[in-house]
Design an enzyme around this catalytic site. Structure first.
Site, PDB file in Angstrom:
ATOM      1  N   TYR A  33       0.771  -1.515  -0.152  1.00 22.76           N
ATOM      2  CA  TYR A  33      -0.034  -0.005   0.645  1.00 22.76           C
ATOM      3  C   TYR A  33       0.244   1.460  -0.165  1.00 22.76           C
ATOM      4  CZ  TYR A  33       0.667   1.499   5.019  1.00 22.76           C
ATOM      5  OH  TYR A  33       1.201   1.212   6.459  1.00 22.76           O
ATOM      6  N   LYS A 150       6.286  -2.201   1.833  1.00 24.88           N
ATOM      7  CA  LYS A 150       5.015  -1.615   2.481  1.00 24.88           C
ATOM      8  C   LYS A 150       3.852  -2.264   2.758  1.00 24.88           C
ATOM      9  CE  LYS A 150       3.100   2.945   3.271  1.00 24.88           C
ATOM     10  NZ  LYS A 150       3.284   3.053   4.344  1.00 24.88           N
ATOM     11  N   GLU A 182      11.646   2.102  14.392  1.00 23.28           N
ATOM     12  CA  GLU A 182      10.578   3.199  13.742  1.00 23.28           C
ATOM     13  C   GLU A 182       9.568   3.585  14.830  1.00 23.28           C
ATOM     14  OE1 GLU A 182       9.250   2.691  10.101  1.00 23.28           O
ATOM     15  OE2 GLU A 182       9.747   0.844  10.365  1.00 23.28           O
ATOM     16  N   LEU A 206      10.810   1.153   7.850  1.00 18.10           N
ATOM     17  CA  LEU A 206      10.073   1.505   6.318  1.00 18.10           C
ATOM     18  C   LEU A 206      10.584   2.402   5.626  1.00 18.10           C
ATOM     19  CD1 LEU A 206       7.855   0.969   4.036  1.00 18.10           C
ATOM     20  CD2 LEU A 206       6.752   2.754   4.820  1.00 18.10           C
TER      21      LEU A 206
END
Ligand code: PLP
Length: 286
Positions: A33, A150, A182, A206
């Site tokens: 996505y 992702k 993260e 990411l």
């Protein structure tokens, strides 16, 4: 007026949109996505998101059901059809819907990838969070090892965010082998003695599109940037902390696991980076 969404080639009212129960995105989170923000009816960093989408698909051997030119047109159509001024567009591409639930991937010549897009409204530029900053808690990072792709496997980030909420915080910073990877849906930074510190790119985080822009603007503004891992203890002793994401831009973090960061108010570097990002990305939006 109903919200108009895009499903496998058609623009339809949200209540009429249908996807198959055999869709692998639904059954196995076999899907990738992107979320692109919209300011003043224009797309922010569309190229960055389209490039990362292609990389996510290629890492998972998915064949895109649309060209990137088509994708831009679909984004623009959805903005226009929903009269969207500020907010974002969610896009998901799944490995499609074969006629049985098999762990083996279907032949891409036989089963085409599925594609869904929808818009959402959100105040991005004027956000109260910027004045107050957010609190975060730390949690073990137990996600899979390819966080650079992702995918829609978001159960653990969602679980972590719920734990944060129960603890009176807004988000969780994930920690692996003693170092912050993260946030649940953002990249994490600290600032010490004027230097911006954020984890280097790898399979464990990411590759944020906002991260890339923020680091570019920071360097252009002659700020010092160090890409390396940091611990929660180092973050708690930092002068400032912040997170970045497509729909959050740069958001200050003022408390980590109950320890106040700096003065407890959003720091000047985080604020400046948010200002530059907002100004530059608004100018460059298409
Ligand atoms: N890290 C994770 C795990 C994310 O889910 C996201 C965004 O969804 C980000 C970082 C920030 O990426 P971007 O700046 O491209 O929105």
């Amino acid at each position: 007026m109903s919200q108009i969404v895009y499903v496998n080639g058609d623009y339809v009212a949200a209540e009429d949109a249908k996807v198959s129960v055999f869709d692998r995105g639904f059954l196995m989170a076999d899907a990738v996505y992107e979320v692109t923000s919209v300011i003043g009816g224009k797309l922010v960093d569309f190229d960055g998101h389209a490039t990362r989408l292609q990389r996510s698909m290629s890492e998972l051997e998915m064949v895109s059901p649309v060209t990137m030119e088509d994708l831009l047109e679909i984004h623009r159509q959805l903005v226009a059809r929903n009269d969207l001024d500020e907010g974002g567009i969610y896009l998901q591409i799944t490995r499609g819907a074969p006629d049985s639930r098999d762990f083996v991937w279907p032949d891409p010549d036989e089963v085409k990838c599925g594609i869904v897009l929808f818009t959402f409204e959100k105040a991005l530029v004027d956000s109260k969070v910027m004045d107050d900053g957010i609190k975060v808690i730390s949690m073990d990072d137990i996600r899979w090892g390819r966080r650079d792709i992702k995918t829609t496997q978001l159960l653990y980030p969602s679980f972590a965010k719920m734990q944060a909420k129960k603890a009176g915080a807004a988000d969780a910073w994930l920690v692996e082998d003693g170092f912050v990877t993260e946030g649940t849906a953002n990249n994490a930074y600290i600032v010490k003695d004027g230097t911006i510190i954020t984890r280097q790119l790898g399979n464990d985080i990411l590759h944020g599109i906002t991260r890339a822009a923020i680091l570019r603007f920071a360097k252009e503004a002659q700020m010092q940037v160090e890409e390396r891992p940091f611990t929660i203890e180092e973050a708690q002793a930092a002068d400032e902390a912040f997170v970045t994401s497509a729909t959050g831009f740069a958001q200050p973090v003022i408390d980590i696991d109950g320890a106040t960061i700096g003065t407890g108010k959003p720091g000047s570097i985080s604020k400046r980076l948010r200002e530059i990002y907002t100004e530059e990305m608004t100018k460059a939006a298409i």
